[in-house]
Design an enzyme around this catalytic site. Structure first.
Site, PDB file in Angstrom:
ATOM      1  CE  LYS A  40      -3.951   1.948   2.572  1.00  0.00           C
ATOM      2  NZ  LYS A  40      -4.866   1.764   3.712  1.00  0.00           N
TER       3      LYS A  40
ATOM      4  CB  SER B 269      -8.194   3.659   2.626  1.00  0.00           C
ATOM      5  OG  SER B 269      -7.337   3.056   3.580  1.00  0.00           O
TER       6      SER B 269
ATOM      7  CB  SER C 148      -8.365   0.751   5.499  1.00  0.00           C
ATOM      8  OG  SER C 148      -9.060   1.938   5.278  1.00  0.00           O
TER       9      SER C 148
HETATM   10  N1  GLN Z   1     -13.221   4.389   6.036  1.00  0.00           N
HETATM   11  C1  GLN Z   1     -12.684   4.719   7.319  1.00  0.00           C
HETATM   12  C2  GLN Z   1     -12.192   6.150   7.294  1.00  0.00           C
HETATM   13  O1  GLN Z   1     -12.403   6.786   6.334  1.00  0.00           O
HETATM   14  C3  GLN Z   1     -11.561   3.774   7.680  1.00  0.00           C
HETATM   15  C4  GLN Z   1     -10.374   3.982   6.855  1.00  0.00           C
HETATM   16  C5  GLN Z   1      -9.186   3.177   7.314  1.00  0.00           C
HETATM   17  O2  GLN Z   1      -9.309   2.143   7.948  1.00  0.00           O
HETATM   18  N2  GLN Z   1      -8.007   3.694   7.008  1.00  0.00           N
HETATM   19  O3  GLN Z   1     -11.607   6.636   8.201  1.00  0.00           O
END
Ligand code: GLN
Length: 486
Positions: free
Chosen positions: A80, A155, A179
């Site tokens: 990532k 994400s 995410s």
């Molecule tokens: N969708 C959640 C957020 O926007 C979690 C994102 C994540 O786990 N990085 O914060």
């Protein structure tokens, strides 16, 4: 037999060790797959084919010598783009870091290098990991390999899509509120967030430090255990990484759940969970009961406040973590220099996307004098209540089973103008980060050709039971063998 790019880590390792295939051939096959399919999926921000081939040759030398070769030697892995890679562009999918080439490796990257893995490239994500669809990337959205007009989740959408489309053998993601697990569910692959503190966050570009954790995204549960083995353990550069013995997680891969106690918390099946998703989880529970587990419905009353609590704490931490992007030391700097303050303002105005700006503002507000008690302090108190809910549940149960995502993947653009709907995509995963627990998502069905994911939540430091339950279910089903047609 599968084609080379379709192999799992353990299958590829088997062939590499017996020298039926070389890492060069395997890497070449993955690079060819990328050439054929990546223009439609767009899982990667940066591809590193030269680095990959160079690492593959090095791995082949080790494999030929026979010693010093491990389970990851010569295996193509995607990272990532919020994991720092020495000498390789690391953007966090943000304009503010679009020219950032880190001078050091994240701890997990260092670990994979030491084990002679091959790096295919850096995967797309929501900017600073803020989002649930990969549409918040400053560069372009990634598409779901199962249906190209759908999102891959987020994400870590690039990592999950890359694994699902065989654009790598396995990948790493990060998980602050879901995410890893939510995109794994939406792309029909396995994803695990370890217990907070299992994996060093050194070199992970920080979003919300008390919630962030790095973990594997893989084609099956065995690979998940293997990759977890490779990245866990104490690292003195992250004071929250814990000095506990790291078990060999592959030892947990036994199809045995007799007498295991499963809790099915009803709050995770509330409004917003698609009936098809709920049904798939209930069917999966039945499969495990068939294997001897004992399941019952339970309740975690404070989980209902998880989303509200998270959207105070995560932006608060983000607002302070992201203060470092000021155009001075590294990253983007505005061309319109108007004194120091003006330069910082313009740099941040130009460099951050809308979602990131909104979270910085919310977080700054929640932390400011006069509001701190009402918002940040209150959210911390709610965090304790949620944690206690889980503690109580784990007095009775060994694991909890829930949906990972309330729905299957949605269409690109469908939720971008509805921030609440977008945030609800993480309603089942966020409480797990709030409580710091380990959880894994694995495929458990399909709706309209799109994968459904089941979440298995474990006690702190008990990744082993989570993996054992996942492995038992996987052995009894064949969802993980299905592949998208691309
Ligand atoms: N969708 C959640 C957020 O926007 C979690 C994102 C994540 O786990 N990085 O914060």
């Amino acid at each position: 037999m599968s084609e080379l790019h379709q192999l799992t880590i353990h299958e590829a390792h088997h062939l590499l060790r017996r020298r039926e295939v070389s890492s060069r051939e395997l890497t070449q096959a993955v690079l060819e797959r990328i050439e054929a399919v990546e223009p439609r999926v767009r899982a990667y921000i940066t591809l590193t084919p030269e680095l990959a081939l160079q690492q593959a040759e090095e791995a082949d030398r080790l494999l030929q010598a026979g010693d010093g070769a491990g389970l990851l030697t010569g295996i193509p892995i995607a990272l990532k783009d919020n994991l720092c890679t020495r000498g390789v562009l690391t953007t966090c999918a943000s304009k503010i870091l679009q020219n950032f080439v880190p001078p050091y490796d994240a701890h997990v990257v260092e670990r994979l290098r030491q084990q002679h893995a091959v790096f295919t490239g850096k995967t797309n994500m929501d900017e600073f990991a803020m989002g649930s669809s990969t549409e918040n990337s400053a560069f372009f959205p990634t598409r779901n390999p199962w249906k190209l007009d759908c999102v891959p989740g987020g994400s870590s959408g690039g990592s999950a899509a890359a694994v699902a489309a065989d654009l790598c053998i396995a990948a790493l993601g990060s998980d602050t509120g879901g995410s890893i697990r939510q995109p794994a569910a939406m792309c029909g692959v396995v994803g695990m967030k370890p217990t907070y503190g299992r994996v060093s966050r050194y070199g992970l570009i920080a979003y919300a430090s008390s919630l962030d954790q790095i973990g594997p995204i893989t084609k099956d549960v065995t690979d998940c255990a293997l990759l977890l083995n490779a990245i866990c353990g104490k690292d003195c550069r992250d004071s929250t990484s814990v000095d506990l013995p790291v078990p060999d997680f592959t030892a947990a891969l036994v199809p045995e759940v007799r007498g295991l106690r499963i809790g099915v918390p009803k709050e995770f099946f509330a409004q917003g969970v698609a009936p098809e998703v709920a049904q798939a989880i209930h069917d999966a529970v039945r499969v495990l009961e068939g294997a001897g587990a004992v399941a019952e419905e339970t309740s975690l009353p404070y989980v209902e406040y998880g989303l509200a609590c998270y959207y105070i704490l995560a932006p608060a931490e983000a607002s302070s973590n992201l203060a470092r992007y000021d155009g001075v030391k590294y990253g983007w700097r505005t061309q319109k220099l108007e004194g120091h303050i003006g330069m910082v303002e313009k740099t941040r105005g130009e460099g951050f996307g809308a979602e990131v700006k909104q979270r910085i503002m919310i977080g700054t507000y929640a932390l400011s004098a006069g509001y701190y008690d009402a918002y940040y302090l209150k959210a911390q108190q709610v965090r304790t209540l949620i944690r206690r809910d889980f503690d109580r549940a784990f007095e009775r149960y060994d694991v909890l089973l829930t949906p990972t995502s309330p729905t299957v993947a949605f269409r690109l653009g469908e939720k971008v103008d509805d921030p609440l709907a977008m945030k609800l995509a993480d309603v089942c995963t966020i409480p797990v980060n709030i409580a710091g627990l380990p959880a894994l998502s694995l495929p458990c069905g399909f709706q309209d050709g799109l994968p459904i994911g089941m979440q298995i939540i474990g006690k702190p430091w008990d990744e082993e039971t989570v993996l054992r339950v996942a492995y038992t279910y996987e052995q009894a089903t064949d969802w993980h063998r299905r592949k998208p047609v691309l």
